[in-house]
Design a protein around this motif. Structure first.
Motif, short mmCIF file in Angstrom:
data_model
loop_
_atom_site.label_atom_id
_atom_site.label_comp_id
_atom_site.label_asym_id
_atom_site.label_seq_id
_atom_site.Cartn_x
_atom_site.Cartn_y
_atom_site.Cartn_z
N ALA A 4 -114.12 70.44 108.14
CA ALA A 4 -113.31 70.90 107.13
C ALA A 4 -112.48 69.65 106.98
N THR A 5 -111.99 69.62 105.78
CA THR A 5 -111.13 68.43 105.53
C THR A 5 -109.70 69.08 104.97
N ILE A 6 -108.61 68.41 105.51
CA ILE A 6 -107.22 68.86 105.05
C ILE A 6 -106.69 67.66 104.22
N ARG A 7 -106.25 68.06 103.04
CA ARG A 7 -105.80 66.97 102.00
C ARG A 7 -104.47 67.30 101.53
N ILE A 8 -103.43 66.40 101.27
CA ILE A 8 -102.59 66.42 100.64
C ILE A 8 -102.66 65.72 99.30
N PHE A 39 -103.47 70.97 99.99
CA PHE A 39 -101.98 71.15 100.09
C PHE A 39 -101.38 70.17 98.97
N SER A 40 -100.25 71.10 98.33
CA SER A 40 -99.44 70.15 97.26
C SER A 40 -98.45 69.18 97.93
N SER A 41 -98.28 69.43 99.19
CA SER A 41 -96.93 68.47 99.82
C SER A 41 -97.19 68.76 101.47
N PRO A 42 -96.72 67.74 102.06
CA PRO A 42 -96.37 67.72 103.34
C PRO A 42 -95.79 69.05 103.81
N ALA A 43 -94.79 69.39 103.05
CA ALA A 43 -93.75 70.49 103.60
C ALA A 43 -94.86 71.95 103.40
N LEU A 45 -98.00 71.74 103.81
CA LEU A 45 -99.12 71.68 104.96
C LEU A 45 -98.25 72.08 106.39
N PHE A 46 -97.17 71.67 106.44
CA PHE A 46 -96.48 71.95 107.86
C PHE A 46 -95.82 73.34 107.75
N ALA A 47 -95.68 74.01 106.63
CA ALA A 47 -95.33 75.51 106.69
C ALA A 47 -96.66 76.43 107.19
N VAL A 48 -97.93 75.91 106.72
CA VAL A 48 -98.94 76.64 107.03
C VAL A 48 -99.33 76.40 108.29
N LEU A 49 -99.13 75.00 108.80
CA LEU A 49 -99.54 74.45 110.21
C LEU A 49 -98.37 74.11 111.08
N PRO A 50 -97.59 74.65 111.10
CA PRO A 50 -96.57 74.14 111.93
C PRO A 50 -97.03 74.07 113.58
N PRO A 51 -96.28 73.38 114.38
CA PRO A 51 -96.84 73.21 115.84
C PRO A 51 -97.60 74.10 116.65
N THR A 52 -96.85 75.47 116.37
CA THR A 52 -97.24 76.37 117.20
C THR A 52 -98.67 76.84 116.78
N ARG A 53 -99.03 76.95 115.56
CA ARG A 53 -100.22 77.09 114.85
C ARG A 53 -101.19 76.17 115.06
N TRP A 54 -100.84 74.93 115.09
CA TRP A 54 -101.62 73.78 115.21
C TRP A 54 -102.13 73.65 116.79
#
Length: 120
Positions: A4-8, A39-43, A45-54
């Motif tokens: 899987a690839t994550i892109r902003i 994802f459309s922005s870092p915000a 991305l980090f809303a979906v994958l905050p540290p606890t989810r990561w």
């Protein structure tokens, strides 16, 4: 190996062009390049994958299929909190729920691909 690839990508035209190019390449090769999470922005991305989810995603990927109770114990978190983090991970496709109630990360590799640049 499933990748899987994550892109902003901030520009909708760029997203559509990349999707069309990826489809054409997969069609020509006879196979896909893997799953793509855009994802459309870092915000976002980090809303979906905050540290606890990561952390949950990383532990589950290493562990393999596991119950929510096992994850709760390993992460030393309340099972309700683990479940709350699993829901969006399942909705986005980072985690899959199995018929037996266990969850798993279906990817051998998750690669993050984004740039920070001064150009708009």
């Amino acid at each position: 190996m499933r990748k899987a690839t994550i892109r902003i990508v901030r520009n909708d035209d760029t997203i559509l062009r990349a999707a069309a190019d990826g489809f054409a390449a997969a069609w020509a090769a006879g196979e896909g390049e893997g799953d793509l999470f855009t994802f459309s922005s870092p915000a976002q991305l980090f809303a979906v994958l905050p540290p606890t989810r990561w952390d949950l995603l990383e532990r589950l990927q290493k562990l393999g299929p596991a119950t929510r109770a096992t994850l709760s114990s390993l992460l030393e978190r309340d099972i309700a909190d683990v479940e709350a983090d699993l829901v969006p991970l399942i909705e986005w496709g980072f985690v899959e729920a199995q018929p037996d109630g266990r969850v798993l990360v279906p990817f051998d590799v998750i690669h993050a691909d984004f740039n920070l640049s001064a150009a708009a």
